[in-house]
Motif scaffolding. Structure first.
Motif, PDB file in Angstrom:
ATOM      1  N   ASP A  36       0.858  -1.184   0.000  1.00 34.60           N
ATOM      2  CA  ASP A  36       0.000   0.000   0.000  1.00 34.60           C
ATOM      3  C   ASP A  36       0.898   1.239   0.000  1.00 34.60           C
ATOM      4  OD1 ASP A  36      -1.514   2.172   1.859  1.00 34.60           O
ATOM      5  OD2 ASP A  36      -2.965   0.959   0.738  1.00 34.60           O
ATOM      6  N   LEU A  38       0.426   4.237   1.073  1.00 34.59           N
ATOM      7  CA  LEU A  38       0.333   5.093   2.248  1.00 34.59           C
ATOM      8  C   LEU A  38       0.940   4.439   3.479  1.00 34.59           C
ATOM      9  CD1 LEU A  38      -0.732   7.721   3.463  1.00 34.59           C
ATOM     10  CD2 LEU A  38      -2.908   6.573   3.865  1.00 34.59           C
ATOM     11  N   THR A  39       0.569   3.191   3.744  1.00 38.85           N
ATOM     12  CA  THR A  39       1.023   2.536   4.971  1.00 38.85           C
ATOM     13  C   THR A  39       2.181   1.580   4.767  1.00 38.85           C
ATOM     14  OG1 THR A  39      -0.548   0.721   4.701  1.00 38.85           O
ATOM     15  CG2 THR A  39      -1.300   2.643   5.943  1.00 38.85           C
ATOM     16  N   GLY A  40       2.350   1.068   3.535  1.00 41.39           N
ATOM     17  CA  GLY A  40       3.406   0.111   3.276  1.00 41.39           C
ATOM     18  C   GLY A  40       3.012  -1.327   3.588  1.00 41.39           C
ATOM     19  N   TRP A  41       1.801  -1.533   4.050  1.00 44.43           N
ATOM     20  CA  TRP A  41       1.331  -2.890   4.358  1.00 44.43           C
ATOM     21  C   TRP A  41       1.058  -3.636   3.064  1.00 44.43           C
ATOM     22  CZ3 TRP A  41      -2.774  -2.288   8.792  1.00 44.43           C
ATOM     23  CH2 TRP A  41      -2.162  -1.742   9.907  1.00 44.43           C
TER      24      TRP A  41
END
Length: 92
Positions: A36, A38-41
């Motif tokens: 993702d 935005l979050t990097g997840w």
């Protein structure tokens, strides 16, 4: 969309055999996970990856997959081997 049918294996850290008699139908991932921005997840739009169905027997899991028209692969349970040794064998 395909599925894997396998029997739950005992964890190496477990001594008991609880829940090892159940069979699981798990869907194969339809798309790769991506990070993702935005979050990097890591995640994907495939919601069937989150689904695990448990059955009392292999035949029940196969019957469900055939009824739903899902192509499946049955993964055989490897045979259990016991390594019997005496305590004295540690000192040879």
């Amino acid at each position: 969309m395909s599925a894997r049918i396998y029997q739950i294996q005992k964890n190496a850290l477990q001594s008991g055999k609880a829940l090892t008699h159940k069979w699981v139908l798990e869907y194969a991932p339809a798309e790769a996970k991506k990070a993702d921005p935005l979050t990097g997840w890591a995640g994907s739009g495939d919601t069937q990856q989150q689904l695990k169905l448990s059955f009392p027997s292999q035949e029940a899991a196969v019957a469900y997959a055939q009824k739903q028209g899902v192509p499946y692969t049955v993964i055989a349970t490897p045979p259990k081997t016991l390594k019997l040794q005496a305590y004295a064998d540690n000192f040879r």
